[in-house]
Design an enzyme around this catalytic site. Sequence first.
Site, short mmCIF file in Angstrom:
data_model
loop_
_atom_site.label_atom_id
_atom_site.label_comp_id
_atom_site.label_asym_id
_atom_site.label_seq_id
_atom_site.Cartn_x
_atom_site.Cartn_y
_atom_site.Cartn_z
N ALA A 104 45.45 41.74 38.45
CA ALA A 104 46.32 42.89 38.26
C ALA A 104 46.84 43.33 39.62
CB ALA A 104 45.55 44.03 37.59
N MET A 119 52.40 45.46 36.19
CA MET A 119 52.88 46.26 35.07
C MET A 119 54.13 47.03 35.47
SD MET A 119 49.27 47.78 33.63
CE MET A 119 48.96 48.65 35.18
N CYS A 148 45.97 55.73 32.06
CA CYS A 148 46.61 54.42 32.23
C CYS A 148 45.56 53.31 32.24
CB CYS A 148 47.42 54.41 33.52
SG CYS A 148 48.34 52.88 33.80
N GLY A 198 51.07 45.63 43.90
CA GLY A 198 51.99 45.56 45.02
C GLY A 198 51.41 46.11 46.30
N VAL A 235 47.96 46.57 49.15
CA VAL A 235 47.17 45.64 49.96
C VAL A 235 45.90 45.18 49.23
CG1 VAL A 235 46.00 47.53 51.17
CG2 VAL A 235 46.12 45.27 52.23
N ASP A 236 45.26 46.06 48.47
CA ASP A 236 43.96 45.72 47.86
C ASP A 236 44.08 44.59 46.85
OD1 ASP A 236 42.73 47.81 49.32
OD2 ASP A 236 43.38 49.26 47.82
N CYS A 248 52.94 57.93 39.42
CA CYS A 248 54.14 57.08 39.47
C CYS A 248 55.36 57.73 38.85
CB CYS A 248 53.86 55.73 38.81
SG CYS A 248 53.40 55.81 37.07
#
Length: 378
Positions: free
Chosen positions: A24, A50, A117, A27, A29-30, A213
């Site tokens: 998953a 997603m 979410c 976008g 760094v992790d 978001c």
Amino acid sequence: MINNLQLDSLVPGKRPEETTVVVAMSGGVDSSVVAVLLHKMGYKVIGATMQLYSSPNASSGKSCCGNADIYDAKKVAASFGFPHYVLNYEEVFRKEVIEDFVNSYKAGETPIPCIKCNQTVKFRDMLKMARTIGGDVVATGHYVRRLEVEGELQIWSGKDKNKDQSYFLFSMTLEQLKFVRFPLGNLVKGDVRKIAQYLNIEVADKPDSQDICFVPKNYKKTLASLDPSAIKKGKIHHIDGSVLGEHDGIANFTVGQRKGLGIAYPYPLYVVALDPVKNTVIVGPSSSLVKTQLFLRDLNWLSKDQIPEHGLSASVRLRSSSSAVQATISRSAKDGKGRVVLHEGCVVSPGQACVIYDNERLLGGGWILNQVRYSETA
């Protein structure tokens, strides 16, 4: 650093080259480090991002899952040569997360859409998709540890206490936990960035996401645009019953709030309760904020040992950033709701999560009920 990753036998009995891992990718760094490392170790990695909310105003640079984040995830996958797909979950996200966000505020609660979410889109729909395309496991960039103790799967706090995300995963099910891996659980954020820099991952220095978001700057304006009926004027009452003024909608307030009341008074006033039935904001001194008892709905339990009838002594966190406090937890045999008696008084915000721990082990949790509403229906 890399030796601390939770990568031993992602799937027992299968070699990396035989194991398909759906990562998953947000976008950031992790999750990018997780995807690239697994790819380099020989796993068959499929990146998946997603698409949740399309709006030119939604991505502020500090939120997740915007168009720029999708682009970053695709760029990382292309750079290292593994496939990446964009999953359009906008409709289910609107119904399960955004509408719940609005309704929670209208009900006098302060919601946490990121947990919703996780509970719906990420750990329900995305896992279903991963199984459909032949994924053996899903890996994420969460800072939590997944342990198996005497045959029982458990979630534990991440090694990095400043980044621990176990609070946000209380609603996971044990069935979901069987399918999910958290490779960063034994690392700290600084080391993850160093790994990203060492591997020349393009998002190595990208800031962490912080905002919701679909709420770029002002949640009040977002609420008004999503549902104008959420902004309905009413009265502000003191806890002694006197009317002190008017408000512009209970959705604009949260328990514990001091600023923005617009009331001159001999001492500082705080929002101590929100009554959605009467459309009333109730205020009082700071001492009236402190609670020693709260009730939980949708109590989720992750331990094979159920809550005993006489109650369970454990620690709870009432906000993601708050310290744990000791409490006694019980569960109603009648309606399944949780009852939490705090051993010390705390400020309690309805709609937030009360997450239950045994030291560093996550036991479960539930959503804090608005006690004004609950007392009327109990």
